[in-house]
Scaffold this active site. Structure first.
Site, PDB file in Angstrom:
ATOM      1  N   SER A 176      10.042  18.898  -4.958  1.00  0.00           N
ATOM      2  CA  SER A 176      10.302  20.387  -4.868  1.00  0.00           C
ATOM      3  C   SER A 176      11.112  21.192  -5.801  1.00  0.00           C
ATOM      4  O   SER A 176      12.425  20.678  -5.903  1.00  0.00           O
ATOM      5  CB  SER A 176      10.554  20.659  -3.509  1.00  0.00           C
ATOM      6  OG  SER A 176      10.864  22.220  -3.290  1.00  0.00           O
TER       7      SER A 176
ATOM      8  N   GLU B  73      12.831  23.392  -4.883  1.00  0.00           N
ATOM      9  CA  GLU B  73      13.883  23.747  -3.947  1.00  0.00           C
ATOM     10  C   GLU B  73      15.051  22.884  -4.244  1.00  0.00           C
ATOM     11  O   GLU B  73      16.328  23.190  -3.791  1.00  0.00           O
ATOM     12  CB  GLU B  73      13.396  23.661  -2.362  1.00  0.00           C
ATOM     13  CG  GLU B  73      14.385  24.519  -1.476  1.00  0.00           C
ATOM     14  CD  GLU B  73      14.366  25.926  -1.617  1.00  0.00           C
ATOM     15  OE1 GLU B  73      15.497  26.248  -1.055  1.00  0.00           O
ATOM     16  OE2 GLU B  73      13.618  26.309  -2.135  1.00  0.00           O
TER      17      GLU B  73
ATOM     18  N   TYR C 128      16.541  21.667   3.778  1.00  0.00           N
ATOM     19  CA  TYR C 128      15.277  20.929   3.229  1.00  0.00           C
ATOM     20  C   TYR C 128      15.513  20.462   1.828  1.00  0.00           C
ATOM     21  O   TYR C 128      14.875  19.320   1.465  1.00  0.00           O
ATOM     22  CB  TYR C 128      14.574  22.179   3.193  1.00  0.00           C
ATOM     23  CG  TYR C 128      12.954  21.933   2.561  1.00  0.00           C
ATOM     24  CD1 TYR C 128      11.915  21.195   3.254  1.00  0.00           C
ATOM     25  CD2 TYR C 128      12.921  22.462   1.297  1.00  0.00           C
ATOM     26  CE1 TYR C 128      10.398  20.979   2.251  1.00  0.00           C
ATOM     27  CE2 TYR C 128      11.834  22.441   0.487  1.00  0.00           C
ATOM     28  CZ  TYR C 128      10.653  21.551   1.096  1.00  0.00           C
ATOM     29  OH  TYR C 128       9.592  21.389   0.272  1.00  0.00           O
TER      30      TYR C 128
HETATM   31  O1  F7E Z   1      10.025  32.175   0.509  1.00  0.00           O
HETATM   32  C1  F7E Z   1      11.949  35.281   0.453  1.00  0.00           C
HETATM   33  C2  F7E Z   1      12.824  33.992   0.803  1.00  0.00           C
HETATM   34  O2  F7E Z   1       9.365  30.908   2.454  1.00  0.00           O
HETATM   35  C3  F7E Z   1      10.075  32.541  -0.719  1.00  0.00           C
HETATM   36  C4  F7E Z   1       7.847  25.907   0.294  1.00  0.00           C
HETATM   37  O3  F7E Z   1       6.564  25.597   0.038  1.00  0.00           O
HETATM   38  O4  F7E Z   1       8.427  26.780  -1.875  1.00  0.00           O
HETATM   39  C5  F7E Z   1       8.422  27.193  -0.460  1.00  0.00           C
HETATM   40  O5  F7E Z   1       9.680  27.470  -0.068  1.00  0.00           O
HETATM   41  C6  F7E Z   1      11.113  33.507  -1.074  1.00  0.00           C
HETATM   42  C7  F7E Z   1      12.655  33.089  -0.526  1.00  0.00           C
HETATM   43  O6  F7E Z   1       8.868  29.845   0.252  1.00  0.00           O
HETATM   44  C8  F7E Z   1      10.744  36.862   3.385  1.00  0.00           C
HETATM   45  O7  F7E Z   1      14.106  34.259   0.921  1.00  0.00           O
HETATM   46  C9  F7E Z   1      11.888  37.489   1.610  1.00  0.00           C
HETATM   47  O8  F7E Z   1      13.525  33.503  -1.491  1.00  0.00           O
HETATM   48  O9  F7E Z   1       7.872  31.788   0.859  1.00  0.00           O
HETATM   49  P1  F7E Z   1       9.048  31.173   1.129  1.00  0.00           P
HETATM   50  P2  F7E Z   1      10.187  29.001  -0.344  1.00  0.00           P
HETATM   51  O10 F7E Z   1      11.442  29.150   0.560  1.00  0.00           O
HETATM   52  O11 F7E Z   1      10.507  29.520  -1.887  1.00  0.00           O
HETATM   53  C10 F7E Z   1       9.297  25.550  -2.215  1.00  0.00           C
HETATM   54  C11 F7E Z   1       8.839  24.947  -3.460  1.00  0.00           C
HETATM   55  C12 F7E Z   1       8.861  24.286  -1.241  1.00  0.00           C
HETATM   56  O12 F7E Z   1       8.994  23.206  -1.505  1.00  0.00           O
HETATM   57  C13 F7E Z   1       9.035  24.585   0.161  1.00  0.00           C
HETATM   58  O13 F7E Z   1       8.453  23.798   0.936  1.00  0.00           O
HETATM   59  O14 F7E Z   1      10.884  34.784  -0.374  1.00  0.00           O
HETATM   60  N1  F7E Z   1      11.630  36.223   1.425  1.00  0.00           N
HETATM   61  N2  F7E Z   1      11.316  37.828   2.924  1.00  0.00           N
HETATM   62  C14 F7E Z   1      11.011  35.689   2.533  1.00  0.00           C
HETATM   63  N3  F7E Z   1      10.407  34.432   3.014  1.00  0.00           N
HETATM   64  C15 F7E Z   1       9.759  34.354   3.952  1.00  0.00           C
HETATM   65  N4  F7E Z   1       9.277  33.013   4.375  1.00  0.00           N
HETATM   66  N5  F7E Z   1       9.553  35.452   4.978  1.00  0.00           N
HETATM   67  C16 F7E Z   1      10.094  36.644   4.544  1.00  0.00           C
HETATM   68  O15 F7E Z   1      10.066  37.610   5.528  1.00  0.00           O
END
Ligand code: F7E
Length: 328
Positions: free
Chosen positions: A127, A129, A151
């Site tokens: 990932s 990440e 993670y």
């Molecule tokens: O967050 C911001 C949050 O939870 C994206 C997984 O598939 O991709 C994914 O991980 C961004 C972050 O995905 C909210 O702070 C703002 O900066 O959709 P996400 P993620 O953490 O990037 C990677 C490549 C993986 O490997 C993972 O398994 O969005 N954000 N406000 C928020 N995020 C969430 N979830 N909710 C909010 O309200």
């Protein structure tokens, strides 16, 4: 007929990959966890051609059993606890599943393959990440890893363990460093789907606002259907390797909101979006953007769906699903 075993079959990638492999004539087996898993029916309805086997990445003997019944030529290890925000609250179980689970699967494959280590090809879902506090922009296969979440740390373990099995045992083990990839099948806890679901409900007059966290975070978002094609291509290479899959473009949460609201005819969303520290993370990955030159050149892979098309596709899908259930 080639045979494939997929862990993480209930996720969006598991479903898209199953469809791709079935269309190519594969016999597909999916590992599914636990008793009365609520996603059993979803998988059965979406990809009825897949044979489901029960097992758990933390239960080594269940993996050996699954390999013995699937007899796969290719194993796609997509299973993980994948919600980054959850991983701070549940760091140990995330480490067990997302990190140690990879080692369990690699070791199970090694034992299953016996003296013929190249009998099974292995794909590890690494990932972006793992780049965390990015040390280089854009990020590529050789960029120093600096994970910023439990993670991410667990994924780094799995990534290096995959490389280690390749180098130590000669296993055909490849690691795909995938940047964010989304679809109408994305879980509602991830920001793109959270937004598309809320925008559909706001447009239908079923809710007034959406509450989010950091609106300035940036991501390189692609379409999951394009990314599973890249996974498959990695395992068709003569030699295993690591590849970054990304769109090479980055967008902020604000831009995501612009496109999503625009799809339902709302140009000013300022009074419809709130922020709450509950959705902020203890450490943020501010700027993710991938360099997929190697995947373009060696795999002939390029993503087809743009950011704009992706967000509109997700909003339209949620608008249609809502109309089908509520008539609005
Ligand atoms: O967050 C911001 C949050 O939870 C994206 C997984 O598939 O991709 C994914 O991980 C961004 C972050 O995905 C909210 O702070 C703002 O900066 O959709 P996400 P993620 O953490 O990037 C990677 C490549 C993986 O490997 C993972 O398994 O969005 N954000 N406000 C928020 N995020 C969430 N979830 N909710 C909010 O309200």
């Amino acid at each position: 007929m080639p045979r494939a075993l997929i862990t993480g079959i209930t996720g969006q990638d598991g479903l898209y990959l199953s469809e791709l492999l079935l269309s190519k004539g594969y016999e597909v087996f999916g590992l599914i966890r636990g008793q009365a898993n609520p996603k059993f029916d979803l998988v059965r309805q979406t990809v009825p051609g897949v044979t489901l086997l029960t097992g758990d990445l933390t239960d080594f003997s269940s993996l050996v059993r699954a390999l013995e019944s699937a007899k796969p030529d290719e194993v796609y290890n997509l299973g993980a606890i994948s919600f980054v925000a959850y991983s701070w609250e549940n760091a140990m179980v995330t480490t067990d599943v997302t990190g140690k689970g990879v080692l369990n699967m690699l070791e199970a494959v090694r034992l299953y393959a016996g003296g013929d280590i190249r009998k099974v090809r292995f794909y590890q879902a690494s990932s972006s990440e793992m780049f965390g506090k990015v040390q280089e922009v854009p990020q590529r296969e050789s960029t120093l890893l600096w994970p910023r979440s439990p993670y991410g740390v667990a994924k780094v373990f799995g990534h290096y363990m995959t490389i280690n099995y390749r180098e130590s045992y000669g296993m055909h083990a490849s690691s795909g460093i995938l940047f964010n990839h989304e679809s109408p099948r994305r879980g509602p806890e991830f920001v793109t789907r959270k937004v598309s679901l809320a925008v559909a409900r706001i447009a239908a007059g079923l809710q007034d606002t959406i509450t989010l966290g950091n609106l300035d975070a940036k991501r390189d978002w692609g379409f999951a259907g394009d990314y599973v094609e890249g996974m498959w291509r990695m395992l068709q290479q003569d030699e295993p390797d690591d590849y970054v899959l990304s769109t090479e473009q980055t967008h902020s949460i604000r831009e995501l909101l612009d496109v999503a609201f625009d799809e339902v005819g709302i140009s000013d969303w300022s009074d419809k979006v709130g922020q709450d520290p509950r959705f902020m993370r203890p450490a943020e990955v501010e700027l993710l953007i991938g360099d997929s030159t190697k995947a373009h050149e060696k795999l002939g892979w390029t993503p087809k769906v743009t950011f704009d098309e992706l967000v509109r596709m997700m909003v339209r899908s949620d608008v249609e699903a809502l109309a089908a259930t509520t008539g609005r």
